[in-house]
Design a protein around this motif. Structure first.
Motif, PDB file in Angstrom:
ATOM      1  N   SER C  39      12.667   0.718 -72.084  1.00 24.07           N
ATOM      2  CA  SER C  39      11.575   1.475 -72.689  1.00 24.07           C
ATOM      3  C   SER C  39      11.968   2.943 -72.590  1.00 24.07           C
ATOM      4  N   THR C  50      16.522   5.179 -69.383  1.00 18.37           N
ATOM      5  CA  THR C  50      15.209   5.611 -69.833  1.00 18.37           C
ATOM      6  C   THR C  50      15.095   7.119 -69.647  1.00 18.37           C
ATOM      7  N   ASN C 180       3.789   3.378 -76.147  1.00 15.74           N
ATOM      8  CA  ASN C 180       5.048   3.174 -75.436  1.00 15.74           C
ATOM      9  C   ASN C 180       6.196   2.926 -76.403  1.00 15.74           C
ATOM     10  N   HIS C 181       5.872   2.416 -77.570  1.00 17.17           N
ATOM     11  CA  HIS C 181       6.916   2.157 -78.558  1.00 17.17           C
ATOM     12  C   HIS C 181       7.206   3.385 -79.400  1.00 17.17           C
TER      13      HIS C 181
END
Lengths: 325, 279, 516
Positions: C39, C50, C180-181
């Motif tokens: 993510s 990340t 979050n995307h």
């Protein structure tokens, strides 16, 4: 197509589905036997973690539930055509697989067609020139390629053609950062495809060449071929009309079996050439302990095997009506 | 006797046989000649082959003797492939024999079971099995055996289906011989030839499988193997291509030898069946 | 209340502006990202990659230079009260989130007190020292500490304390928030696209709060799962930057000799990664101090450094990295001395019981390193079996203390209270994590010293305590220190000003530019 064939196909499809279900359950338990879980992988990569974080992840993934319940949820979802969500990417498993599927289908498809064409051609030439030098050359080449490890061949090919000669790209499916469209894109992918498809295909080329050759030589000794020859039919006509057609049957069977297996076998090629397909996806999912994703890849590739086997049988039966289903 | 005679006249097969005998000798005696361990760092890293007379094939990334690695690798390649083939035969032959001999629901159940293993992509299954049970000689051998028995079962089943209605079998049945006896003493000996041929090819495939697993990092970390040698020198292929090249040749030669022998056996054992195998 | 002013307003972000030519705008940079991050939500995932990508989208209140001095970023100035317990941060006005909303003190309070407290395990430990976090106006935040916590000023880097948009996350389930995307930060680059398994694309933030920055138009982070392919990609010019650790060490030497190639080990100062062997202090031969000392003498660490790490890095002297504040250079040395190792083993009466050796599942180098150590130990008579394992298995075995000797490396985060104490204090002995005191070392004296050192004020008092700690630990060898690692970043020399902070590649591209 007769009713008999349709009924046969339906029967096979049902059996195939049952096999797939058993495989899904079997794989479900198999993968859970692995040490660690996805939460631990993520924590392991994060460089900092505690029990609270692990527990949060497990709850989020539904891994805090009893195993039988998880299985029930999984099977129930599968029956509703839902393969779940990947832990890592947080995407539907099916979408992710379908994302990667074209790459693998392209690679294996190209390799399959290449090896079938090249293999049958080589086999026919070898059989036609039986016990002459082209036969020996083809036989030896086939044996060597058959014996060479795929991954090693891939490495050597990439060393030669991309590093030393600089003719072909050695990894990936597209030139990174370029936004090609239309024919440029096709060309770009095509160039990237050459090495992986060739190395994956060479092994099977060798298999089909050997098979075609033996099968042709055997068929040409059969009575009906002798009769045709005796009747004064031209040798080339005998070869193509009678021998090749019959000799190809076992090759088709084998090809059908392998078409499904190619997908699993692409792991090595995809690894060496960084090809973004499902073979690599499976490998990563395994080490990520991404249960849903791994099960999904297994399910899809097993389903492909079932499908290809069925198609092969039907083709077989159409080509040669004498075969009983 | 006849078979051995036919085989010995097949020059190509004899070459394969000779190579194989040599490899077995290397595997058995090599470690006595090359004492110690192939893991020992003996010299500076990256000595090319034929440069230092004490280390004929040079040294690897850590300065370990490549020749020693090759010799110890022979051992593990042959061991894993032979043992896994034997296990696969021990699973496949009884399964196929029962299915073919009894037919009916026994056949149906056993064949469905076989189908499950044939449906899961075999290399992928092998990877998963080894990874899950953690790479060791045992898990690797087991995984290879587990993915390679189905063709045996199918072949044996085919043979039993063909032979079970032969006169001598029916005669034995009338004589009141037990099923077990008929299977073991009447039918099995007559279906051995194609099994032997298949087995020789399975050993070859097992060597390829073992090296592929080791290449992917799924080898036994305690044991030097050819696949490991290729996989571990892959990152230095530009600086030292020979480190991946040499063990690759070793694999290819071994597999080739086994195939040549297998072909020869096939010709000698089944003059009529030559080249055709159940798949 | 009288305050000590700790920071000053710095007009422009680049603090390493020893640049001769004028930066030019435009261009694309291709970077490798390995492994593909789970993510980009830097507030919830502290994975290395990340942070590498997310560090360009999100920002912390401060940045740190290579000497770990704090500089302004989202906070323009900050003060600490005389008693060391009250920290006041003044935020930069006119900062916008990527979606156009204004960044204010409410975001800071929400990020630290709500979101990060729940999702960031590492920060949670430090937040235990914080009594309250309040916004006194739109651009002022006050942190009230329970005690003067020495390392507090080191917590404001983007990986540790990233600012998250309150208007998007407040009142939602953080883990499943759709944002979050499509992460929304305040950083110099905006998220554009992520083709899973292929690339992540960031574009220039035209409304970035530092005028004239960033210079670069686009960054592509390429996912290339195979190390050799990554090297080839760089060689063929498809990739401009190979972040530290993204190619195998054996390739570093070769790649760094290529034309137009720059190599730097800068940008890891904040992390100061230190590698060591966990030695299980609870059971087996490793429970004996003499055995652990013997391991130290048995290892040829110079060999490992020159062959496996291409000469990069330093032999570790003890628990605290030599470039970190509070390192004591009077520590005794464990040189490579097999004879001494044998003598120690003889003295303890080691009976040859084999021990398990677990490599780190993070690539070839670690595997090879285990093979080297196995040989080193064998020479002094210690028989080892290498346990093979993958990330999940490795994690589980260390978390469950089911090992004898295992490789690891940990970050030091600029202060022993943040990155060192955690591996030695007994309150950190707990199953379930491979990053705590997994060796099971338990010494009340050490516990006391570490506790005192964290809150001692001023620094001279801390230094004294850390000196005592180092000498005691080096004598006890709770773990076998291997090396202070250096991960060289390899990049095309056309990129200027790539690494300009102590976290290096993790917030690299804000000030970087491409020579025309």
């Amino acid at each position: 197509m007769s009713i008999k064939i349709l009924l046969y196909i339906a029967g096979r499809a049902v059996k195939g589905l049952l096999v797939l279900l058993v495989i899904a359950v079997f794989n479900f338990f198999l993968i859970r036997a692995a040490p660690g879980d996805p939460a631990q992988v993520m924590a392991g990569e994060a460089g900092a973690t505690d029990e609270v974080f692990l527990q949060q992840l497990r709850e989020q993934f539904g891994l805090d539930q009893p195993l039988y319940y998880q299985l029930w949820v999984y099977i129930n979802n599968m029956l509703h055509f839902d393969m779940g969500i990947t832990y890592r990417q947080q995407m539907p498993v099916f979408d992710l697989i379908m994302d990667r599927m074209p790459a693998t289908l392209l690679l294996t498809g190209a390799a399959f067609v290449l090896s079938l064409l090249l293999g049958v051609l080589a086999g026919v030439v070898a059989a036609a020139k039986h016990r002459k030098w082209p036969d020996s050359a083809i036989t030896v080449a086939a044996l060597v390629f058959y014996a060479t490890p795929l991954f090693w061949l891939a490495m050597m090919a990439s060393l030669l053609f991309s590093v030393y000669l600089d003719w072909l790209p050695s990894f990936g499916m597209q030139t990174v950062g370029e936004d090609f469209a239309g024919w440029d894109k096709v060309r770009d992918i095509g160039i990237h495809l050459v090495l992986p498809a060739a190395t994956l295909g060479l092994f099977f080329t060798a298999v089909y060449a050997r098979m075609t050759r033996t099968s042709m030589i055997e068929t040409s000794r059969l009575d009906f071929v002798k009769t045709a020859k005796a009747k004064g039919m031209k040798p080339s006509r005998v070869l193509y009309r009678h021998v090749l057609r019959n000799a190809l049957l076992p090759v088709v069977t084998l090809a059908g079996l392998q078409a499904g297996q190619l997908i699993g076998g692409a792991v090595l090629t995809e690894t060496v050439f960084a090809w973004p397909g499902i073979g690599r996806l499976m490998f990563d999912a395994l080490f990520q302990r991404d249960y849903n994703l791994l099960l999904g890849v297994f399910f899809i590739s097993s389903a492909m095997v079932v499908l290809f086997n069925l198609i092969t049988d039907v083709i077989y039966c159409v080509v040669d009506p004498r075969i009983e289903l | 006797m006849n078979i051995i005679k036919t085989l010995s006249q097949n020059k190509v097969a004899m070459v394969g046989f000779a190579v194989l005998v040599m490899l077995i000798l290397v595997a058995v005696l090599g470690p006595y000649v090359y004492e110690g361990t192939p893991w020992k760092m003996v010299q500076r890293p990256f000595i090319p082959p034929f440069e230092n007379s004490s280390y004929l094939l040079g040294t690897d990334i850590l300065g370990r003797d490549v020749l020693a690695g090759l010799i110890y690798g022979t051992r593990i390649s042959l061991l894993v492939s032979f043992v896994s083939t034997v296990i696969a035969l021990l699973i496949g032959i009884p399964l196929g024999a029962y299915a073919g001999y009894f037919g009916g629901w026994v056949d149906e159940v056993l064949m469905r079971f076989t189908e499950i293993f044939q449906t899961v992509p075999s290399f992928a299954l092998a990877i998963v099995l080894v990874a899950i049970f953690e790479p060791s000689v045992y898990s690797i051998t087991g995984a290879i055996a587990l993915v390679s028995w189905p063709p045996v079962a199918r072949l044996v089943r085919g043979e039993f289906l063909r032979l079970r209605n032969q006169e001598y079998v029916l005669a034995a049945k009338l004589n009141g011989q037990s099923n077990r006896n008929i299977i073991l003493k009447e039918i099995l000996p007559n279906s051995l030839s194609p099994i032997i041929v298949l087995a020789s090819l399975m050993v070859a495939t097992a060597i390829l499988l073992e090296s592929s697993l080791a290449f992917l990092g799924l080898g036994d970390p305690e044991i030097m193997s050819w696949g490991y040698m290729i996989g571990s020198s892959r990152t230095v292929i530009r600086q030292a291509w020979w480190l991946s090249f040499i063990p690759g040749v070793a694999i290819a030669v071994t597999v080739l030898a086994l195939n040549l022998l297998g072909e020869g056996l096939n010709d000698a054992l089944n003059p009529k069946l030559s080249g055709k195998r159940e798949s | 209340m009288k305050k000590i002013v700790m920071g000053v307003v710095i007009a422009c972000l680049p603090f390493a502006s020893s640049v001769y030519s004028k930066p030019s705008d435009g261009g694309t940079i291709n970077v490798v990202v390995q492994p593909e991050p789970p993510s980009l939500m830097i507030g919830m995932y502290s994975n290395g990659t990340t942070q590498q990508v997310g560090g360009n989208i999100f920002e912390g209140l401060l940045r740190y230079d290579k000497d770990l001095n704090p500089h302004s970023l989202l906070a323009t100035s900050w003060e600490n009260s005389n008693d060391g317990k009250t920290w006041t941060f003044h935020l930069k006005p006119d900062v916008l989130w990527h979606d156009g909303q204004a960044f204010t003190s409410a975001d800071v309070v929400f990020s630290v007190d709500k979101l990060l407290r729940q999702t960031n395990a590492r920060l949670r430990t430090s937040l235990a020292f914080v009594d309250s976090i309040t916004a006194t106006d739109d651009y002022t935040v006050v942190f009230q500490l329970k005690e003067p916590y020495g390392p507090f000023i080191r917590l404001f880097e983007v990986g540790t304390m990233p600012m998250m948009p309150k208007h998007i996350y407040a009142g939602t389930d953080y883990k499943t928030n759709p944002a979050n995307h499509h992460p929304i930060g305040t950083g110099p680059f905006k998220f554009d696209e992520w083709q899973k398994g292929s690339f992540i694309h960031l574009t220039k933030n035209e409304n970035y709060h530092v005028k004239g920055l960033p210079h670069i138009d686009d960054i592509y982070w390429h996912v290339i799962p195979d190390a050799a392919s990554r090297a080839v990609a760089y060689e063929t010019g498809k990739i401009d930057v190979l972040p530290g650790g993204s190619v195998e060490n054996f390739d570093v030497a070769r790649l760094s000799e290529l034309d137009n190639t720059c190599v730097t080990t800068d940008g890891w100062e904040f992390f100061a990664p230190q590698a060591w062997l966990w030695l299980n202090n609870r059971q087996g031969p490793t429970a004996d101090k003499r055995f652990r000392q013997a391991v130290m003498y048995a290892m040829d660490r110079e060999f490992a450094k020159s062959v496996l790490w291409n000469g990069y890095g330093e032999i570790a002297k003890g628990p605290i990295g030599s470039k970190t504040k509070f390192f004591d250079d009077s520590l005794p040395d464990y040189e490579y001395n097999p004879e001494k190792a044998k003598a120690l083993l003889k003295e303890m009466g080691y009976d040859g019981t084999p021990v398990r050796l677990m490599p780190m599942p993070y690539g070839e180098t670690w595997q090879r390193w285990a093979e080297v150590i196995k040989q080193n130990l064998k020479e002094v008579g210690i028989k080892t079996t290498i346990v093979s394992t993958d990330v999940a298995g490795w994690n589980q075995k260390i978390s469950d203390w089911d090992y004898d000797i295992s490789f690891t490396y940990l970050y030091q985060y600029g202060d022993p209270a943040l990155g060192v104490a955690r591996s030695y204090i007994s309150s950190n002995i707990a199953k379930g994590s491979p990053w705590n005191n997994a060796e099971g070392y338990n010494d009340p004296q050490i516990d006391k010293w570490f506790d005192e050192a964290a809150v001692a004020f001023p620094d001279s008092k801390r230094a004294e305590l850390y000196k005592k700690i180092q000498h005691k630990l080096v004598e006890d060898v709770p773990v076998a220190w291997l090396m202070e690692l250096e991960f060289p970043t390899i990049y095309n020399c056309k990129i200027e000003n790539l690494i300009d902070s102590g976290i290096g590649i993790n917030d690299a591209f804000g000030t970087a530019w491409i020579k025309q």
